[in-house]
Design a protein around this motif. Structure first.
Motif, PDB file in Angstrom:
ATOM      1  N   GLU A  95       0.816  -1.217   0.000  1.00  0.00           N
ATOM      2  CA  GLU A  95       0.000   0.000   0.000  1.00  0.00           C
ATOM      3  C   GLU A  95       0.849   1.265   0.000  1.00  0.00           C
ATOM      4  N   GLU A  96       1.886   1.305   0.843  1.00  0.00           N
ATOM      5  CA  GLU A  96       2.673   2.527   0.999  1.00  0.00           C
ATOM      6  C   GLU A  96       3.670   2.758  -0.124  1.00  0.00           C
ATOM      7  N   THR A  97       4.231   1.685  -0.673  1.00  0.00           N
ATOM      8  CA  THR A  97       5.307   1.850  -1.656  1.00  0.00           C
ATOM      9  C   THR A  97       4.996   1.272  -3.023  1.00  0.00           C
ATOM     10  N   GLY A  98       4.049   0.361  -3.099  1.00  0.00           N
ATOM     11  CA  GLY A  98       3.756  -0.327  -4.348  1.00  0.00           C
ATOM     12  C   GLY A  98       4.624  -1.555  -4.574  1.00  0.00           C
ATOM     13  N   ASP A 137      -3.572   5.384   2.164  1.00  0.00           N
ATOM     14  CA  ASP A 137      -4.812   5.735   2.848  1.00  0.00           C
ATOM     15  C   ASP A 137      -5.117   7.205   2.561  1.00  0.00           C
ATOM     16  N   ASP A 138      -6.383   7.601   2.759  1.00  0.00           N
ATOM     17  CA  ASP A 138      -6.796   8.981   2.481  1.00  0.00           C
ATOM     18  C   ASP A 138      -6.034  10.016   3.301  1.00  0.00           C
ATOM     19  N   ASP A 139      -5.587   9.643   4.500  1.00  0.00           N
ATOM     20  CA  ASP A 139      -4.882  10.590   5.375  1.00  0.00           C
ATOM     21  C   ASP A 139      -3.374  10.352   5.393  1.00  0.00           C
TER      22      ASP A 139
END
Length: 184
Positions: A95-98, A137-139
């Protein structure tokens, strides 16, 4: 010598979305009563992901409690108490880096502040990376970049990297790889 403190009572002081603050009364080893304030946390994971060029996948993000941007390895909290930590580590990295690894290995636990916080961060080492799409994430706002492992270790040793889980994981992986290289 007996060191264990025994809980007499516990009181929830604050019940937040991420943290839960308690005040417990305990019996000390010498029989004296004392108060302990501490934060309960569901737990978290972090991943030191190393690409085929010997570079660590890192993130730069603003950390509100310190009012500054920090350099960190990918990490995140568990979604639920019974979530498999390896699956959580794979999710956070993706999610954070792909990035998605061919191999991921558990390398130990990190307790960030055991006097006041029960958060257990499970550390992982990932290799065989393939890049896919990032899904923040949105935030969540962060910059993904790479740095050679040796440079990261040097920055840890000079104090340029302040994040504890990143320090421990970098030194641990670097040492593991050095030992593996010396055993050939």
């Amino acid at each position: 010598m007996q060191l264990e403190e025994k809980k007499i009572s516990s009181r929830l002081i604050f019940d937040g979305k991420v943290v839960h603050l308690y005040e417990d009364e305990v019996l000390l080893p010498n029989g004296v009563r004392a108060k302990r304030e501490y934060v309960k946390h569901i737990g978290a994971v972090c991943v030191l992901a190393l690409n085929d060029h010997g570079e660590v996948i890192l993130e730069r993000q603003f950390r509100y409690p310190f009012h500054e941007e920090l350099i960190e390895i990918p990490a995140g909290k568990l979604d639920r108490a019974d979530e498999d930590p390896t699956e959580a580590a794979l999710r956070e990295l993706r999610e954070e880096t792909g990035y998605v690894p061919d191999q991921i290995t558990y390398i130990g636990d990190y307790y960030s502040s055991p006097a006041i916080l029960d958060e257990r961060i499970r550390m992982f080492f990932a290799t065989g990376l393939k890049r896919n799409a990032q899904h923040l994430d949105d935030d969540e706002f962060l910059e993904v970049f790479t740095m050679p492992l040796e440079e990261l270790v040097a920055k840890v040793l000079t104090g340029e990297i302040s994040d504890g889980k990143t320090q421990v994981a970098a030194l641990k992986v670097y040492t593991m790889l050095q030992q593996k290289g010396n055993n050939k």
